[in-house]
Design a protein around this motif. Structure first.
Motif, PDB file in Angstrom:
ATOM      1  N   PHE A  81     -58.403  -5.466  -7.758  1.00 46.36           N
ATOM      2  CA  PHE A  81     -57.230  -4.910  -8.426  1.00 46.36           C
ATOM      3  C   PHE A  81     -56.895  -5.665  -9.697  1.00 46.36           C
ATOM      4  N   HIS A  89     -49.931 -14.932   1.758  1.00 51.14           N
ATOM      5  CA  HIS A  89     -49.631 -15.641   3.006  1.00 51.14           C
ATOM      6  C   HIS A  89     -50.888 -16.045   3.753  1.00 51.14           C
ATOM      7  N   ARG A 139     -57.752 -16.887  -8.845  1.00 47.81           N
ATOM      8  CA  ARG A 139     -57.334 -15.788  -7.971  1.00 47.81           C
ATOM      9  C   ARG A 139     -58.256 -14.592  -8.131  1.00 47.81           C
TER      10      ARG A 139
ATOM     11  N   GLU B 175     -49.638  -3.227  -4.547  1.00 42.33           N
ATOM     12  CA  GLU B 175     -51.078  -3.483  -4.606  1.00 42.33           C
ATOM     13  C   GLU B 175     -51.586  -4.247  -3.385  1.00 42.33           C
ATOM     14  N   LEU B 176     -50.725  -5.144  -2.857  1.00 41.13           N
ATOM     15  CA  LEU B 176     -51.151  -5.920  -1.699  1.00 41.13           C
ATOM     16  C   LEU B 176     -51.380  -4.998  -0.515  1.00 41.13           C
ATOM     17  N   ALA B 179     -54.506  -3.041  -1.101  1.00 42.00           N
ATOM     18  CA  ALA B 179     -55.675  -3.882  -0.836  1.00 42.00           C
ATOM     19  C   ALA B 179     -55.948  -3.919   0.661  1.00 42.00           C
ATOM     20  N   ALA B 180     -54.890  -4.014   1.453  1.00 46.64           N
ATOM     21  CA  ALA B 180     -55.065  -4.035   2.905  1.00 46.64           C
ATOM     22  C   ALA B 180     -55.679  -2.722   3.395  1.00 46.64           C
ATOM     23  N   GLN B 189     -51.235  -1.039  10.485  1.00 52.40           N
ATOM     24  CA  GLN B 189     -51.807  -2.392  10.480  1.00 52.40           C
ATOM     25  C   GLN B 189     -51.436  -3.135   9.196  1.00 52.40           C
ATOM     26  N   LYS B 193     -49.639  -6.620   9.085  1.00 50.85           N
ATOM     27  CA  LYS B 193     -50.470  -7.758   8.695  1.00 50.85           C
ATOM     28  C   LYS B 193     -50.099  -8.308   7.324  1.00 50.85           C
ATOM     29  N   VAL B 194     -49.593  -7.456   6.463  1.00 52.18           N
ATOM     30  CA  VAL B 194     -49.342  -7.892   5.087  1.00 52.18           C
ATOM     31  C   VAL B 194     -47.862  -7.802   4.706  1.00 52.18           C
ATOM     32  N   PRO B 197     -45.291 -10.133   7.166  1.00 54.92           N
ATOM     33  CA  PRO B 197     -45.287 -11.581   6.904  1.00 54.92           C
ATOM     34  C   PRO B 197     -44.649 -11.938   5.563  1.00 54.92           C
ATOM     35  N   LEU B 198     -44.875 -11.099   4.556  1.00 52.85           N
ATOM     36  CA  LEU B 198     -44.329 -11.413   3.236  1.00 52.85           C
ATOM     37  C   LEU B 198     -42.836 -11.128   3.169  1.00 52.85           C
ATOM     38  N   ILE B 272     -41.541 -18.988   1.730  1.00 52.22           N
ATOM     39  CA  ILE B 272     -42.511 -20.075   1.631  1.00 52.22           C
ATOM     40  C   ILE B 272     -43.747 -19.682   0.836  1.00 52.22           C
ATOM     41  N   TRP B 273     -44.017 -18.370   0.775  1.00 51.66           N
ATOM     42  CA  TRP B 273     -45.264 -17.956   0.089  1.00 51.66           C
ATOM     43  C   TRP B 273     -45.008 -17.748  -1.391  1.00 51.66           C
ATOM     44  N   GLY B 274     -43.730 -17.578  -1.754  1.00 54.37           N
ATOM     45  CA  GLY B 274     -43.432 -17.284  -3.146  1.00 54.37           C
ATOM     46  C   GLY B 274     -44.144 -16.023  -3.585  1.00 54.37           C
ATOM     47  N   SER B 276     -45.662 -13.584  -5.410  1.00 56.96           N
ATOM     48  CA  SER B 276     -45.908 -13.415  -6.834  1.00 56.96           C
ATOM     49  C   SER B 276     -47.403 -13.325  -7.037  1.00 56.96           C
ATOM     50  N   SER B 277     -47.803 -12.250  -7.608  1.00 54.44           N
ATOM     51  CA  SER B 277     -49.235 -12.112  -7.865  1.00 54.44           C
ATOM     52  C   SER B 277     -49.494 -12.212  -9.347  1.00 54.44           C
ATOM     53  N   LYS B 278     -48.426 -12.524 -10.050  1.00 51.13           N
ATOM     54  CA  LYS B 278     -48.573 -12.570 -11.502  1.00 51.13           C
ATOM     55  C   LYS B 278     -49.368 -13.800 -11.905  1.00 51.13           C
TER      56      LYS B 278
END
Lengths: 351, 278
Positions: A81, A89, A139, B175-176, B179-180, B189, B193-194, B197-198, B272-274, B276-278
């Motif tokens: 992507f 996570h 990434r 997008e996450l 992607a899953a 799922q 799964k995604v 948790p986020l 805790i994961w913050g 952000s995919s930027k």
């Protein structure tokens, strides 16, 4: 490994035709780029192939079987992507392993595959880290590794390098080509960057307003654009278009008599690549009034006008030209494209 | 580097002093009242009326508090409160989070009016609804039960749960999820799964909020119960006739579970994961 057949796919969003009757056949193991400006429908087409978007009409066949109506997971493909979309996570290891875990692969196979693809993309050191501690380039490597780890039949890439800075992009481009060449996966690569498309692809499909304007190898598309748009979009500087009057099946360009394709009357559009010229004395050539001369190191870029029409011409770096000069140009007959000024379509190449 | 060396040498230390005094003030803001309530609850009859107050934990023992716990109905109403709050948390997350997800991810006809309608449930004051509610609860056999109170508290918490989780799910990049799907997940799922948790910190915050709404609510609980009172409803009726240290003990008992609950889930409250995919 699989071939992909896109058969008259259409997509409309309300009143907007994002894709109008798009057909494209991609051979097994081939690398094809969908190239076009933003809003041309290239990403929509990719998402239809991925199953993230449904086509309004038409068929998509992967490996001979239609995938219309199948969920993305049942299409045997992987995707990279634009914003990487690595799972924040999960550790890098689990990110790369994600597809295999979903396939219920045993631990030994997961480990072997993760280590293999991590090695290919040089991310072995980061396997225990979380993605928020990685740079953009790292990434993107994780995202590519995740896609390759499942050994997909088809790999889809949606502007994977556009978020990287210029230097990193060049480096990743070379590396992608190396990795994908050895993997031999059928790949569709969406980009708006023509140098990426030229450098990576076996073939390029140039898209514009929901239509594929031309499909061909990078060299074909570069040298023989089928439409004015393709010529103008590909190449830096873009192709020059000069209107010339046709007199008895010929045009006269500064002493050169150039035969035009049969059927052209009145006016014709000459598609001229900036480097398909040779400098000659002003008396012998097509006169060009140079407005600005930019020495680029590897070449000399001239902006000016021929017959009062804007052109960009590339000369060897050894030439000395200054703004305000008038120079003579001799055109390379074998590298000219003739287009109809009305439709913007190229005439078939003269034999 | 050059900017840091140009500032006075004592700048970092005064800055740190400011930060720590701020932290101290905030802690005091929360802890001092709790401390005073605890002192009153554990100090017994003498402690409460002692004057001048020392503010020191002298002469305290757990005895007065245990005595309060052993008194008629306290334990039962405490458990009732926990039960009602538990039902509220479970139901408002189980119903509110999917609603929030739908609002965040899908566009459907009447989305805006749906969102407004969700909020409108809070437009009617409970006082107006009390009588009809009581009547129908009696008919349904829900009157004077913990379930009934839990249901009403769910109604109070649900609009916030739906709207707050909508915002949280909007924060999880699409997008996450895609992607899953690509890498082998079904929609369900991928959600577990995604997305979950986020979204966990936000979902937990919503749960805390629902818990607190139920735990603190007194009006509906008082109207809809007679014998199976929640702690707030019970204390409301009993405390006015109780000695001072009993009131403090009641206050402490009201504070404790929220503190324990928030402490237990504190880990999930922070992103805790913050994302952000930027």
């Amino acid at each position: 490994m699989a071939d992909i057949i896109i058969d008259r796919v259409q997509k409309t969003f309300a009143a907007f035709h994002a894709l109008k009757d798009v057909s494209l056949t991609i051979g097994d193991g081939e690398f094809v780029s969908l190239l076009g400006p933003s809003g041309c429908g290239k990403t929509t087409l990719l998402r239809i192939i991925a199953g993230l978007e449904t086509a309004t009409a038409g068929d998509v066949r992967i490996g001979g079987k239609t995938v219309i109506g199948l969920a993305p997971k049942d299409r045997g493909l992987a995707m990279v992507f634009q914003n990487y979309a690595v799972f924040p996570h999960m550790t890098v290891y689990e990110n790369v392993a994600f597809g295999l875990r979903m396939q219920k692969a045993d631990d030994a196979r997961v480990k072997a595959q993760v280590e293999r693809t991590a090695g290919l993309l040089h991310i072995e050191e980061y396997l225990d880290r979380y993605p928020n501690r990685l740079s953009g380039g790292q990434r993107q490597r994780v995202a590519v590794a995740r896609a390759l780890a499942v050994e997909p039949k088809v790999l889809l890439m949606d502007e994977p390098l556009s978020n990287l800075d210029a230097l990193l992009r060049l480096e990743m481009r070379t590396e992608l080509k190396t990795v994908l060449q050895s993997a031999g996966t059928t790949t569709i690569y969406v980009t708006h960057d023509q140098t990426e498309a030229m450098g990576l692809s076996d073939r390029i499909a140039v898209m514009h307003y929901g239509v594929i304007e031309q499909v061909g190898t990078p060299v074909e598309v570069y040298n023989h654009p089928r439409t004015r748009f393709v010529g103008g979009f590909i190449g830096s500087p873009p192709m020059n278009f000069i209107r010339l009057p046709v007199i008895a099946g010929e045009v006269e360009a500064g002493g050169q008599k150039l035969a035009v394709p049969a059927g052209a009357t009145g006016e014709i559009l000459l598609g001229l690549r900036g480097e398909a010229v040779e400098r000659v004395s002003t008396a012998d050539g097509l006169p060009m009034h140079v407005r600005v001369a930019e020495p680029m190191g590897s070449h000399l870029l001239l902006t000016g006008s021929i017959r009062d029409q804007l052109v960009r011409i590339v000369l060897p770096a050894s030439e000395t030209v200054r703004g305000g000069d008038t120079i003579g140009l001799k055109l390379d007959r074998d590298r000219l494209t003739w287009l109809s000024p009305d439709s913007g379509k190229a005439y078939p190449a003269t034999p | 580097m050059s900017a840091a060396s140009a500032t006075p040498a004592n700048f970092p230390s005064s800055r740190r002093w400011l930060v720590w005094s701020g932290i101290a003030a905030l802690c005091a803001w929360v802890l001092v009242p709790i401390y005073l309530v605890a002192l009153g609850a554990l100090g017994g009859r003498q402690g409460v009326y002692q004057w001048p107050k020392t503010g020191l934990p002298t002469g305290i023992s757990i005895e007065p508090f245990l005595l309060f716990l052993r008194s008629e109905g306290v334990t039962q109403s405490f458990l009732n409160s926990l039960g009602a709050a538990g039902i509220t948390v479970v139901l408002s997350i189980a119903l509110g989070a999917p609603a929030g997800y739908a609002l965040a991810r899908y566009s459907f006809v009447g989305k805006d009016s749906y969102r407004l309608l969700v909020l409108l449930t809070r437009a009617f004051p409970l006082a107006i609804l009390a009588l009809p509610l009581t009547v129908s609860f009696i008919r349904l056999g829900l009157y004077d039960t913990v379930y009934g109170v839990g249901l009403i508290h769910t109604v109070l918490a649900l609009p916030f749960a739906a709207l707050v989780t909508q915002g949280i799910f909007l924060g999880v990049p699409r997008e996450l999820e895609e992607a899953a799907w690509i890498f082998g997940c079904s929609r369900v799922q991928a959600f577990f799964k995604v997305v979950v948790p986020l979204a966990m910190p936000g979902i937990v915050a919503t749960a805390v909020f629902a818990f607190v709404i139920s735990w603190n609510e007194v009006f509906a609980a008082s109207v809809l119960t007679v014998r199976n009172r929640t702690l707030t409803a019970y204390l409301l009726t009993v405390l006015s006739e109780s000695p001072m240290h009993f009131r403090f003990a009641g206050g402490l008992l009201l504070i404790l579970p929220s503190v324990v609950f928030i402490f237990a889930v504190r880990r999930y409250l922070f992103a805790i994961w913050g994302i952000s995919s930027k």
